[in-house]
Design a protein around this motif. Structure first.
Motif, PDB file in Angstrom:
ATOM      1  N   ASP A   1      -4.866   3.279   1.597  1.00 59.86           N
ATOM      2  CA  ASP A   1      -4.911   2.055   0.789  1.00 59.86           C
ATOM      3  C   ASP A   1      -5.204   0.836   1.658  1.00 59.86           C
ATOM      4  O   ASP A   1      -5.979  -0.044   1.263  1.00 59.86           O
ATOM      5  N   LEU A   2      -4.555   0.782   2.815  1.00 62.27           N
ATOM      6  CA  LEU A   2      -4.718  -0.332   3.737  1.00 62.27           C
ATOM      7  C   LEU A   2      -5.212   0.192   5.070  1.00 62.27           C
ATOM      8  O   LEU A   2      -4.584   1.079   5.666  1.00 62.27           O
TER       9      LEU A   2
ATOM     10  N   GLU B   1     -10.248  -7.966   0.883  1.00 64.71           N
ATOM     11  CA  GLU B   1      -9.876  -7.345  -0.393  1.00 64.71           C
ATOM     12  C   GLU B   1     -11.126  -6.807  -1.067  1.00 64.71           C
ATOM     13  O   GLU B   1     -12.130  -7.515  -1.184  1.00 64.71           O
TER      14      GLU B   1
ATOM     15  N   PRO C   1       0.826  -1.209   0.000  1.00 64.97           N
ATOM     16  CA  PRO C   1       0.000   0.000   0.000  1.00 64.97           C
ATOM     17  C   PRO C   1       0.864   1.265   0.000  1.00 64.97           C
ATOM     18  O   PRO C   1       2.013   1.250   0.444  1.00 64.97           O
ATOM     19  N   THR C   2       0.307   2.342  -0.493  1.00 65.35           N
ATOM     20  CA  THR C   2       1.010   3.627  -0.431  1.00 65.35           C
ATOM     21  C   THR C   2       0.744   4.346   0.878  1.00 65.35           C
ATOM     22  O   THR C   2       1.489   5.239   1.267  1.00 65.35           O
ATOM     23  N   SER C   3      -0.336   3.944   1.581  1.00 63.19           N
ATOM     24  CA  SER C   3      -0.669   4.553   2.871  1.00 63.19           C
ATOM     25  C   SER C   3      -1.349   3.507   3.747  1.00 63.19           C
ATOM     26  O   SER C   3      -2.049   2.621   3.248  1.00 63.19           O
TER      27      SER C   3
ATOM     28  N   ALA D   1     -10.416   2.215   0.887  1.00 60.48           N
ATOM     29  CA  ALA D   1      -9.375   1.218   1.160  1.00 60.48           C
ATOM     30  C   ALA D   1      -9.501   0.017   0.232  1.00 60.48           C
ATOM     31  O   ALA D   1     -10.575  -0.569   0.089  1.00 60.48           O
ATOM     32  N   ARG D   2      -8.390  -0.362  -0.392  1.00 59.31           N
ATOM     33  CA  ARG D   2      -8.381  -1.547  -1.250  1.00 59.31           C
ATOM     34  C   ARG D   2      -8.304  -2.819  -0.417  1.00 59.31           C
ATOM     35  O   ARG D   2      -8.768  -3.873  -0.837  1.00 59.31           O
ATOM     36  N   HIS D   3      -7.703  -2.711   0.765  1.00 58.27           N
ATOM     37  CA  HIS D   3      -7.552  -3.869   1.636  1.00 58.27           C
ATOM     38  C   HIS D   3      -7.786  -3.465   3.087  1.00 58.27           C
ATOM     39  O   HIS D   3      -7.529  -2.317   3.470  1.00 58.27           O
TER      40      HIS D   3
ATOM     41  N   ASP E   1      -9.323   6.994   4.016  1.00 60.96           N
ATOM     42  CA  ASP E   1      -8.901   7.061   2.618  1.00 60.96           C
ATOM     43  C   ASP E   1      -7.545   6.420   2.374  1.00 60.96           C
ATOM     44  O   ASP E   1      -6.923   6.639   1.327  1.00 60.96           O
TER      45      ASP E   1
END
Length: 357
Positions: A284-285, A355, A218-220, A308-310, A282
């Motif tokens: 990514d994880l 996910e 993740p980026t964040s 969040a993607r995950h 907001d």
């Protein structure tokens, strides 16, 4: 107790799988993370009973009299070794055990935490501060008897009610946090901070979450209910520019900030004392480790509607975990692992990777 340990693990795995089947029928279950069968608990929360000449530490019986458990088999050896000196200190200091029936006495509880390195954090929960200066005066004697004593404090709990501690904490030692070193990460734990009570299993839980984070890249990262920062400080892959933790306990947040400052890249980490329900979701994880009651509708609904993607969800209650997952249908539970945080009980800890579909 009395059930063979391999059966305990199998029963717990089956319990967790049944609880989550309706919301995650295709979850890939890893092998359970086993614990030592005894001597695993790093924290003792004992009622002080008996009388001032012969205090006991343990629990109360049906008559509210003290039952001494200083040889309790689930406590780490470092705790067992320290209990005699602590009981002797209570007696020598003239601390009168609190009599629940008569509502009088000085000391209510003794709370002791051991680090992986064998250092101790000791808290004396008192009804009043009348004996505070006597405790201060005699503390060097206790430090001489227990060289491993790193942090000592007094907690003021004047009310007659069934809670373990009060709000006011007075640290008596120069050192104010206990360092729990887990591999490359050192977690500072203050007197009123939460830390998992099974150190070896907690380390395994953090490693699993870190492996998932490395896989996701993740980026964040946002860590809700972050405590002293265990997940946030372990789940910091190189891809993540920001790792932010949120926890209502100011004591825990202070500890997390101190732990982050010890890392090579402390600027990536921020921690706030705040309510998880008010956060912008907001990242990514998102990592969540709520209490037994779970996330609840507000937080679960916001994660469902978020970006969040995950999500990594660590739960100590499969029933509320299942309820929360049902509120987040766009997040598919793909992997899960059971961590046996409390052997010889029916309690389980489950980590799930979600996910977005």
């Amino acid at each position: 107790m009395g059930v063979p340990y391999h059966r305990q693990l199998a029963d717990k795995q089956a319990l967790a799988a049944r609880a989550l089947h309706a919301v995650g029928p295709d979850i890939r279950w890893a092998e359970p993370f086993a614990s030592a069968e005894s001597g695993y608990r790093n924290k003792a929360k004992w009622v002080v009973g008996g009388d001032e000449k012969n205090p006991s530490i343990g629990i109360l019986d049906e008559n509210r009299e003290g039952i001494d458990l200083r040889r309790c088999g689930i406590c780490e050896p470092a705790l067992i070794d320290a209990f005699p000196a602590l009981v002797d200190f209570i007696a020598r200091t003239g601390l009168v055990p609190y009599d629940v029936n008569r509502r009088r006495g000085d000391i209510k509880y003794l709370i002791v935490t051991a680090s992986p390195q064998g250092e101790l954090l000791v808290r004396f929960v008192l009804r009043s501060l009348d004996r505070l200066e006597e405790i201060r005066r005699r503390l060097p004697d206790l430090q001489s008897a227990l060289p491993q004593l790193a942090v000592a404090s007094v907690n003021l709990h004047p009310e007659h009610k069934a809670v373990l501690e009060g709000d006011q904490e007075i640290v008596l030692t120069e050192q104010s946090t206990l360092l729990m070193r887990l591999g490359d990460v050192g977690l500072h734990v203050g007197p009123q901070s939460f830390f998992q009570t099974n150190t070896a299993v907690a380390a395994g839980l953090y490693r699993q979450a870190a492996a998932w984070a490395a896989q996701i890249a993740p980026t964040s990262v946002l860590d809700l209910y972050c405590g002293v920062g265990g997940f946030a400080l372990h789940c910091a892959p190189a891809s993540a520019n920001t790792i932010h933790g949120v926890e209502v306990s100011a004591d825990a947040v202070s500890s997390a900030r101190r732990s982050a400052a010890d890392l090579p890249d402390p600027d990536r980490f921020t921690f706030d004392a705040d309510d998880a329900a008010t956060q912008r979701l907001d990242a990514d994880l998102v990592i969540v480790n709520p209490p037994r009651r779970g996330l609840g509708a507000t937080v679960a609904d916001r994660i469902e509607a978020g970006a969040a993607r995950h999500v990594v969800y660590s739960s100590c209650n499969p029933a509320t975990l299942a309820t929360d997952l049902a509120r987040m249908p766009s997040l598919n539970p793909v992997e899960a692992k059971l961590f046996d945080m409390f052997p010889q009980t029916t309690h389980v800890e489950v980590a799930v990777l979600l996910e977005r579909r």
